[in-house]
Design a protein around this motif. Structure first.
Motif, PDB file in Angstrom:
ATOM      1  N   VAL A  91       0.824  -1.205   0.000  1.00 30.36           N
ATOM      2  CA  VAL A  91       0.000   0.000   0.000  1.00 30.36           C
ATOM      3  C   VAL A  91       0.861   1.258   0.000  1.00 30.36           C
ATOM      4  O   VAL A  91       0.630   2.192  -0.782  1.00 30.36           O
ATOM      5  CB  VAL A  91      -0.970  -0.006   1.202  1.00 30.36           C
ATOM      6  N   THR A  92       1.881   1.293   0.859  1.00 32.91           N
ATOM      7  CA  THR A  92       2.660   2.525   1.018  1.00 32.91           C
ATOM      8  C   THR A  92       3.691   2.756  -0.077  1.00 32.91           C
ATOM      9  O   THR A  92       4.006   3.906  -0.403  1.00 32.91           O
ATOM     10  CB  THR A  92       3.377   2.547   2.387  1.00 32.91           C
ATOM     11  N   LYS A  93       4.201   1.665  -0.670  1.00 29.90           N
ATOM     12  CA  LYS A  93       5.275   1.846  -1.656  1.00 29.90           C
ATOM     13  C   LYS A  93       4.857   1.576  -3.099  1.00 29.90           C
ATOM     14  O   LYS A  93       5.564   1.975  -4.034  1.00 29.90           O
ATOM     15  CB  LYS A  93       6.463   0.958  -1.282  1.00 29.90           C
ATOM     16  N   ILE A  94       3.715   0.915  -3.286  1.00 31.43           N
ATOM     17  CA  ILE A  94       3.235   0.652  -4.647  1.00 31.43           C
ATOM     18  C   ILE A  94       1.966   1.454  -4.946  1.00 31.43           C
ATOM     19  O   ILE A  94       1.922   2.230  -5.901  1.00 31.43           O
ATOM     20  CB  ILE A  94       2.975  -0.853  -4.859  1.00 31.43           C
ATOM     21  N   LEU A  95       0.931   1.308  -4.121  1.00 35.31           N
ATOM     22  CA  LEU A  95      -0.352   1.939  -4.434  1.00 35.31           C
ATOM     23  C   LEU A  95      -0.350   3.444  -4.175  1.00 35.31           C
ATOM     24  O   LEU A  95      -0.693   4.235  -5.072  1.00 35.31           O
ATOM     25  CB  LEU A  95      -1.471   1.268  -3.639  1.00 35.31           C
ATOM     26  N   GLN A  96      -0.003   3.859  -2.982  1.00 36.88           N
ATOM     27  CA  GLN A  96      -0.121   5.274  -2.637  1.00 36.88           C
ATOM     28  C   GLN A  96       0.734   6.202  -3.501  1.00 36.88           C
ATOM     29  O   GLN A  96       0.246   7.259  -3.928  1.00 36.88           O
ATOM     30  CB  GLN A  96       0.180   5.471  -1.148  1.00 36.88           C
ATOM     31  N   PRO A  97       2.008   5.862  -3.815  1.00 35.82           N
ATOM     32  CA  PRO A  97       2.782   6.758  -4.686  1.00 35.82           C
ATOM     33  C   PRO A  97       2.176   6.911  -6.080  1.00 35.82           C
ATOM     34  O   PRO A  97       2.456   7.897  -6.768  1.00 35.82           O
ATOM     35  CB  PRO A  97       4.157   6.076  -4.755  1.00 35.82           C
ATOM     36  N   ARG A  98       1.344   5.948  -6.488  1.00 33.55           N
ATOM     37  CA  ARG A  98       0.713   5.994  -7.811  1.00 33.55           C
ATOM     38  C   ARG A  98      -0.731   6.485  -7.725  1.00 33.55           C
ATOM     39  O   ARG A  98      -1.464   6.424  -8.713  1.00 33.55           O
ATOM     40  CB  ARG A  98       0.782   4.597  -8.451  1.00 33.55           C
ATOM     41  N   HIS A  99      -1.115   6.929  -6.553  1.00 31.18           N
ATOM     42  CA  HIS A  99      -2.462   7.466  -6.310  1.00 31.18           C
ATOM     43  C   HIS A  99      -3.539   6.449  -6.699  1.00 31.18           C
ATOM     44  O   HIS A  99      -4.544   6.780  -7.322  1.00 31.18           O
ATOM     45  CB  HIS A  99      -2.665   8.781  -7.069  1.00 31.18           C
ATOM     46  N   LEU A 100      -3.299   5.202  -6.308  1.00 30.21           N
ATOM     47  CA  LEU A 100      -4.237   4.125  -6.561  1.00 30.21           C
ATOM     48  C   LEU A 100      -4.874   3.691  -5.248  1.00 30.21           C
ATOM     49  O   LEU A 100      -4.179   3.549  -4.232  1.00 30.21           O
ATOM     50  CB  LEU A 100      -3.534   2.936  -7.215  1.00 30.21           C
ATOM     51  N   ASN A 101      -6.180   3.493  -5.278  1.00 22.50           N
ATOM     52  CA  ASN A 101      -6.916   3.078  -4.087  1.00 22.50           C
ATOM     53  C   ASN A 101      -7.633   1.769  -4.389  1.00 22.50           C
ATOM     54  O   ASN A 101      -8.661   1.756  -5.067  1.00 22.50           O
ATOM     55  CB  ASN A 101      -7.918   4.156  -3.685  1.00 22.50           C
ATOM     56  N   TYR A 102      -7.072   0.668  -3.915  1.00 23.44           N
ATOM     57  CA  TYR A 102      -7.647  -0.650  -4.160  1.00 23.44           C
ATOM     58  C   TYR A 102      -7.745  -1.441  -2.859  1.00 23.44           C
ATOM     59  O   TYR A 102      -6.897  -1.306  -1.972  1.00 23.44           O
ATOM     60  CB  TYR A 102      -6.767  -1.458  -5.125  1.00 23.44           C
ATOM     61  N   LYS A 103      -8.779  -2.277  -2.789  1.00 21.64           N
ATOM     62  CA  LYS A 103      -8.830  -3.328  -1.785  1.00 21.64           C
ATOM     63  C   LYS A 103      -8.045  -4.517  -2.333  1.00 21.64           C
ATOM     64  O   LYS A 103      -7.996  -4.746  -3.553  1.00 21.64           O
ATOM     65  CB  LYS A 103     -10.279  -3.739  -1.501  1.00 21.64           C
ATOM     66  N   LEU A 104      -7.440  -5.304  -1.445  1.00 22.04           N
ATOM     67  CA  LEU A 104      -6.634  -6.459  -1.847  1.00 22.04           C
ATOM     68  C   LEU A 104      -7.390  -7.742  -1.522  1.00 22.04           C
ATOM     69  O   LEU A 104      -7.871  -7.909  -0.398  1.00 22.04           O
ATOM     70  CB  LEU A 104      -5.295  -6.472  -1.100  1.00 22.04           C
ATOM     71  N   GLN A 105      -7.503  -8.621  -2.502  1.00 21.20           N
ATOM     72  CA  GLN A 105      -8.078  -9.939  -2.256  1.00 21.20           C
ATOM     73  C   GLN A 105      -7.046 -11.001  -2.614  1.00 21.20           C
ATOM     74  O   GLN A 105      -6.579 -11.078  -3.753  1.00 21.20           O
ATOM     75  CB  GLN A 105      -9.353 -10.169  -3.078  1.00 21.20           C
ATOM     76  N   PHE A 106      -6.696 -11.826  -1.640  1.00 23.28           N
ATOM     77  CA  PHE A 106      -5.737 -12.902  -1.852  1.00 23.28           C
ATOM     78  C   PHE A 106      -6.505 -14.153  -2.272  1.00 23.28           C
ATOM     79  O   PHE A 106      -7.438 -14.591  -1.593  1.00 23.28           O
ATOM     80  CB  PHE A 106      -4.922 -13.153  -0.581  1.00 23.28           C
ATOM     81  N   VAL A 107      -6.121 -14.715  -3.398  1.00 23.77           N
ATOM     82  CA  VAL A 107      -6.833 -15.864  -3.966  1.00 23.77           C
ATOM     83  C   VAL A 107      -5.864 -17.042  -4.086  1.00 23.77           C
ATOM     84  O   VAL A 107      -4.727 -16.966  -3.639  1.00 23.77           O
ATOM     85  CB  VAL A 107      -7.457 -15.499  -5.335  1.00 23.77           C
TER      86      VAL A 107
END
Length: 421
Positions: A91-107
């Motif tokens: 979340v902090t190093k991949i999503l937030q710097p790219r201004h992406l807001n996603y929930k994570l689902q592990f499958v």
């Protein structure tokens, strides 16, 4: 070295052992050795599962330390320290710097698990059955994934592959002069087209197995607008071309678009089995336990992936390094096309995925076999198998890139002389 035990007891479905007929023993970064000690340069990276190389020293050290301290291995979807650390890093190093807001689902641990999950949640949220995918797309081997995979080789009526899917022409599938976005818009807005309004449109921004077909930035932007205009979810399959393969972490970053759902697998696990679905928060309509799986939380993969993120994605250094080395790969691919103009048709690619298309698929196969004999692991792609694909680990050195392409050039020379004698 003998393959007898594999030939005797393993199913005929085995594939890569036929292309690479040896018994591998050890590996490090972008090199592999068989049990006889023969060395191979790796231009394949486990079909894109080993972006950080074989036995990456940082990842191995973290995983070994975790195991030696009796870290949790199997935990279904329970909370663990390893999962928490991964989520925080992602979340902090991949999503937030790219201004992406996603929930994570592990499958479940494979890419096709992620695709099946994405299709299921898209249909659930939108209340529609129809899904649109693209010609030459490849999304996996289970039934839902096969229904949106283009290559007829993988299809069989007896599999019971479900319907409710429509495939439309990918960018430049019909040539540069045909606007496939305009075609798609027309069949969606025309009540007589025979195409139902889809729950989702699924795509790879670069079709890897389909022949290294790179979607143009403008095409991707217009496709995003179509999804918005028709209240349809955009699912980007980033299983093979995500995780840094294009130079950016996600393949869609170059177009400045934000998919509704993203599927990740292969290298997201840092060399360990892991699969992940990212979805916009408003799409997370699951009831507890509604979509499940015994191995949906590989804690060793969490440790490996967290280490990879912290080591390589804390700043722009690694991304810039990939983009710099990609210029060398492009240069060497284009040199091959110029050296063998009568044999080749096109060179295509972006970042760390490139392909050179040949006129003759049989020659392509022979070149890969000869390359293997000379110490290079490289494979074909495309519906006809007439594209030789570079898919090396992102950490490969420039020296090994040069050496590998030298081997490939020698193999083309040898095979073309033999093939056309």
């Amino acid at each position: 070295m003998s393959l007898e035990i594999f030939n005797t007891y393993e199913s005929e479905v085995r594939g890569y052992i036929r292309s690479f007929p040896t018994v591998f023993s050890t590996s490090k970064n972008a090199e592999i050795w068989d049990e006889d000690g023969k060395r191979y340069i790796d231009f394949f990276a486990g079909a894109g599962a080993l972006n950080y190389g074989h036995n990456n020293q940082h990842i191995n050290a973290a995983v070994i330390d975790y195991m030696q301290n009796n870290g949790i291995g199997h935990a279904l979807d329970m909370g663990t320290v390893a999962k928490r650390d991964f989520i925080e890093a992602f979340v902090t190093k991949i999503l937030q710097p790219r201004h992406l807001n996603y929930k994570l689902q592990f499958v479940g641990p494979t890419g096709t698990n992620a695709i099946e999950t994405a299709l299921k949640i898209a249909r659930k949220v939108k209340g529609r059955k129809q899904v649109i995918s693209f010609t030459n797309g490849f999304h996996g081997m289970s039934m839902g994934s096969l229904s949106i995979t283009g290559n007829r080789y993988y299809h069989d009526d007896s599999y019971g592959v479900p319907g409710y899917t429509t495939q439309v022409p990918y960018n430049q599938y019909l040539g540069a002069k045909v606007d496939t976005i305009a075609y798609l818009r027309k069949i969606l807005e025309d009540a007589s087209s025979g195409t139902e309004l889809p729950a989702a449109i699924v795509l790879e921004t670069i079709q890897a197995e389909g022949g290294i077909n790179v979607a143009e930035v403008q095409w991707l932007k217009e496709l995003r607008k179509i999804c918005d205009d028709f209240d349809t979810l955009m699912i980007v399959d980033d299983i093979q071309v995500g995780n840094g393969r294009t130079g950016d972490f996600f393949s869609f970053e170059r177009a400045g678009i934000k998919p509704d759902i993203v599927t990740l697998s292969k290298s997201i696990g840092g060399g360990h089995p892991m699969s992940l679905v990212l979805m916009k928060p408003e799409l997370d309509k699951w009831s507890p336990g509604e979509h499940s799986g015994t191995f949906r939380g590989n804690n060793l993969a969490f440790v490996a992936s967290t280490t990879a993120i912290n080591t390589y994605w804390s700043d722009d250094h690694f991304s810039n390094e990939i983009k710099t080395k990609s210029k060398l790969i492009q240069q060497r691919m284009e040199e091959l096309a110029l050296t063998f103009p009568s044999l080749t048709r096109d060179v295509r690619g972006h970042g760390f995925i490139w392909g050179i298309e040949f006129h003759d698929a049989e020659l392509c196969s022979k070149i890969c076999s000869e390359s293997f004999d000379k110490g290079l692991v490289v494979e074909t792609a495309g519906s006809e198998g007439n594209v030789i694909k570079f898919l090396g680990p992102l950490i490969i050195s420039e020296a090994l890139i040069e050496e590998g392409f030298d081997i490939l050039k020698q193999a083309i020379e040898t095979c073309s002389q033999q093939h056309y004698q």
